[in-house]
Design a protein around this motif. Structure first.
Motif, mmCIF file in Angstrom:
data_model
loop_
_atom_site.group_PDB
_atom_site.id
_atom_site.type_symbol
_atom_site.label_atom_id
_atom_site.label_comp_id
_atom_site.label_asym_id
_atom_site.label_seq_id
_atom_site.Cartn_x
_atom_site.Cartn_y
_atom_site.Cartn_z
ATOM 1 N N LEU A 345 25.254 -14.598 -50.008
ATOM 2 C CA LEU A 345 24.512 -14.477 -48.759
ATOM 3 C C LEU A 345 25.383 -13.831 -47.679
ATOM 4 C CD1 LEU A 345 21.862 -15.124 -47.271
ATOM 5 C CD2 LEU A 345 22.837 -17.362 -46.691
ATOM 6 N N GLU A 348 25.471 -10.166 -48.387
ATOM 7 C CA GLU A 348 24.132 -9.599 -48.214
ATOM 8 C C GLU A 348 23.812 -9.358 -46.742
ATOM 9 O OE1 GLU A 348 19.686 -11.426 -48.540
ATOM 10 O OE2 GLU A 348 20.993 -11.759 -50.271
ATOM 11 N N GLN A 349 24.280 -10.261 -45.865
ATOM 12 C CA GLN A 349 23.959 -10.161 -44.451
ATOM 13 C C GLN A 349 24.985 -9.372 -43.654
ATOM 14 O OE1 GLN A 349 22.939 -13.936 -42.682
ATOM 15 N NE2 GLN A 349 21.096 -14.115 -43.913
#
Length: 497
Positions: A345, A348-349
């Motif tokens: 995550l 991904e961000q």
């Protein structure tokens, strides 16, 4: 001889401690006021006007016809009736807002997480560094010293205190504020006053973090030398669900094709962090290489320091705790995600910088916080269903079974390859990945399990039936020519039929 690790390459500029406020006295009988006079009024006229109202001038100014005074509450109306007075205002008390928000906070989008209520509360972070000094802006949850000259985990170098403040300096209206300002920080003192550590002290510190169930380990240090012991303990921490965040190093050159990343940032089990300035440019000192995973603010970063002070410092050492802080916010928001899922995550961000996609200078990009909206609860599995109810055959026969998981949202999926398969009697039937091979005569049960659910199927491999006896209904026959005689034959078989 013990191996020393030099971990800190950062410049510090000390600044004075923050604090203080404007203050003033106020009696119960008198009001502290500011009186604005006409432009032509001189100091004598101002003094006379205030005196006639029962008050006293406490200060007057050279450039403006203004005086501060203490007057009885009833004298304010009298002052306002004086033709030389334009206005009377309360001398209000103004508090000095002294908490500083470092530029890295908005650049990492951290305020968005704060407005959603994410502060890192409940997340345990081990700062493996030079210790953490007592500071009014820091709450230290505990710690350990692995150095041989003191049992105290207090910081006598400054680096660890600076790192700790970036992660978790309190949101208390003064000083600075950390990314995850309610996270629980633990001081793991492995570096001495000169900023050096024996490798064994680092290994011991990480071992302590594993034993004490830390969620994240911040390692703003590194070495150019690989180590089996170092790799082993970092891998162990990651295998135990701990996120390991490590500085890529301050060995960068203009030639980013040369891999200058330090260990442990090079290890697959650690998140390697590069440094950027406030304009999103790679810091000139920031190490580059394929193991850089993300980038974070690392130039002129303000944070806590020893002696109750604050300091500006540069380095990938400063970028690393920014990543640790964002991960602490994520961990609070998504407590059920594994360290691998949180790591995914994070990348991904990240905000892509440099060339499109992952690169050697910024990795996946500048780390970003967000509102971290709640994730939808995954559908609950209701049960498993096999594509057959039983299997029969002869030795050597092969049958392919499939198993489907059914969920409470009405969906289903084939989990044959993911499920665990067993046979109660491998001499009768073996099973692997759903493929059943009949091996010998007899019966057994083939079982399948997945995500807490199970199913089973009966397997029968009967022995071949053999003729054991043949009986005729008569031992002899006789009769006339052309007469028919019925003779019955009965066969007896090994299965009793």
């Amino acid at each position: 001889m013990k191996k020393m690790v030099s971990g800190f390459t950062a410049a510090a500029l000390l600044v004075s401690p923050f604090g203080g406020s404007f203050a003033g006295a106020e009696s119960h009988d008198e009001k502290r006021v500011i009186v604005v006079f006409e432009e032509t009024a001189d100091s004598r006229e101002m003094g006379d006007a205030v005196k006639e109202a029962g008050g006293v001038v406490t200060e007057s100014f050279e450039q403006v016809p203004v005086a501060t005074a203490e007057v009885p509450a009833g004298g304010i109306d009298e002052l306002l009736d004086d033709p030389a007075v334009q206005s009377v205002e309360e001398d209000i008390l103004i508090s000095l807002n002294t908490q500083s928000v470092d530029w890295g906070i908005p650049n990492t989008n951290t305020p968005k997480a704060w407005t959603s209520g994410w502060t890192g509360e409940g997340v345990k972070v081990a700062v493996v560094d030079s210790g953490i000094a007592a500071h009014t802006d820091l709450r230290i949850a505990g710690g350990v010293s692995t150095v041989d000259y003191t049992a105290s985990y207090s910081d006598d170098q400054g680096h660890g205190t600076h790192v700790a403040g970036i992660i978790a300096a309190a949101d208390n209206s003064y000083g600075v504020v950390g990314v995850a300002h309610e996270a629980s920080i633990y001081a793991v003192k492995a570096f001495n006053a000169e900023g050096q550590a024996y490798l064994s002290d680092l290994v011991e510190g990480i071992d302590w973090a594993i034993t004490n169930d830390m969620d994240i380990i911040n390692l703003s240090a590194g070495t150019r030398s690989d180590s089996t012991a170092f790799r082993s303990v970092i891998d162990k921490a990651y295998a135990n669900g701990i996120l390991v965040v490590a500085a890529s190093g301050n060995n960068g050159t203009s030639d980013t094709s040369v891999d200058t990343v330090n260990y442990p940032a090079r290890y697959d089990s650690a998140i390697g962090v590069a440094a950027v300035d406030k304009y999103g440019r790679r810091a000139s000192f920031s190490s580059a290489g394929p193991d850089v995973e993300v980038a974070a603010p690392g130039v002129r970063i303000m944070s806590t320091y020893t002696g109750g002070q604050y300091a500006y410092m540069d380095g990938t050492s400063m970028a690393t705790p920014y990543v640790t802080g964002v991960l602490a916010l994520m961990k609070q928001a998504y407590p059920n995600l594994s360290n691998k899922e949180l790591r995914a995550l994070l990348t991904e961000q990240a905000k892509d910088l440099g060339v499109a996609g992952r690169d050697v200078s910024f990795g996946y990009g500048l780390v970003q916080a967000s509102e971290f909206e709640p994730m939808a609860e995954p559908a609950a599995m209701m049960g498993l269903k096999l594509n057959a109810s039983s299997i029969t055959g002869v030795p050597g026969t092969e049958r392919a079974l499939t198993v489907t998981a059914a969920y409470d949202d009405g969906t289903s999926r084939d989990v044959t390859a993911e499920a665990a398969w067993t046979s109660d009697n491998a001499a009768v039937a073996e099973v692997a990945g759903g493929k059943v091979t009949l091996k010998g005569y007899g019966t057994t049960i083939v079982r399948v399990s997945f995500d807490g659910q199970s199913a089973a199927i009966a397997v029968d491999v009967p022995e071949p039936v053999t003729l054991t006896d043949l009986d005729l209904s008569a031992s002899s026959v006789s009769g006339e020519i052309g007469e028919s005689v019925q003779v019955a034959a009965t066969a007896d078989y090994s299965d009793g039929s």
